[in-house]
Scaffold this active site. Sequence first.
Site: not given
Length: 396
Positions: A137, A221, A250
């Site tokens: 994802f 990522d 995040k």
Amino acid sequence: MSSSPWKNRFDESLMRTMGMPLRFLVRGEGAWVWDDEDNRYLDFLAGIAVNSLGHAHPVFVEAVSRQAATLAHVSNYFSTPPQLELAERLKRLTGAGDGGRAYFCNSGAEANEAAFKLARLNSSPTRRRIVALENAFHGRTMGALALTGKPAMREPFDPMPGGVEHIPSTIEALEATIDDSVSALFLEPVKGEAGVIDLPPGYLKRARELTEQHGVLLIIDEIQTGVGRTGAWFAYMNAGVVPDAVTIAKGMAGGFPIGSLVTFGWASDLFRRGQHGSTFGGNPLATATANAVLNHIEEAGLVENALVRGEQLRAVIREIDSPLVEEVRGQGLLIGVGLREPVAQQLSDAALASGLIINAPNDSSLRIAPPLIIGDDEVREFGNRLRKAFALVEAL
């Protein structure tokens, strides 16, 4: 239609991209949050690995307040002290060093969009393929979604931006795919949205060898795994590799929206003036907050705390000794619990009823990602509440 006034308001006013929220939260402190009925919950999801310092941490509050009263936003025609400080800090923390560069944006998806364009800049008539992993994802915007290895998420929005291939997460598939026709390899060191799935042993090291051999960008990522969550500043450090680019978001500013693409070495020379940009990216309010959060993580030893507390939480889960648990996955304070039966949502609901916030990214996995600040009291409460949740579901 729900009888709860806030549910009615939500249903009437919010876009239907998500289901009905589970609770109406009104305040938080540390690893705890309270709802509108004054029920208290131990937050072991941390906004999905975002709230590094928990809720209302004095460092976060002071940084936002001070910078908001000083200079909140300027256009990207200007620079500011916190922007430069954060760029230099990220070059140091990532290991990019003097040859590194930072681009700032507002989210993980935007960071991956920038990385997608970076991959295009490494293209040529004979080097056009971009490789990503199945079940990974990378975000919901169109470029990030094209990289995401979940067909069900992509199909409603086809056609995707072209050139992306998805391969199984095996070293054999990697070796069969990476060659001189590939411009970039995108991967998550731990697949968070897939249920906290670790890559096979030696995968990152082999990926680094192959990409260096063929002039392929290795883009990692670290949006969910970065900023100390796995017990290292970035998960690739656990494998002893250095990427060509890393995407971060995040936990970087502890709840304030920010994202970044950091490049290493020759990858830092690919972007040219005018090829990418962001109105809000790198503004002084976001970067000052990120500086304060990252500085506290470093000074308070919270990266090391993530490693220690992660081992404690894994031990707690194993000690529950539930027949539903098949395996415990992940690194540091990013933990996945693999289940023998598709009861993850029931367990997540039972945990919430027991005053514990975790989540079920799929039918057979639980995800646990508490703030980096947790200590003995939170570990003990986690065990008590998770044990209750398992007991409730096992009794069904």
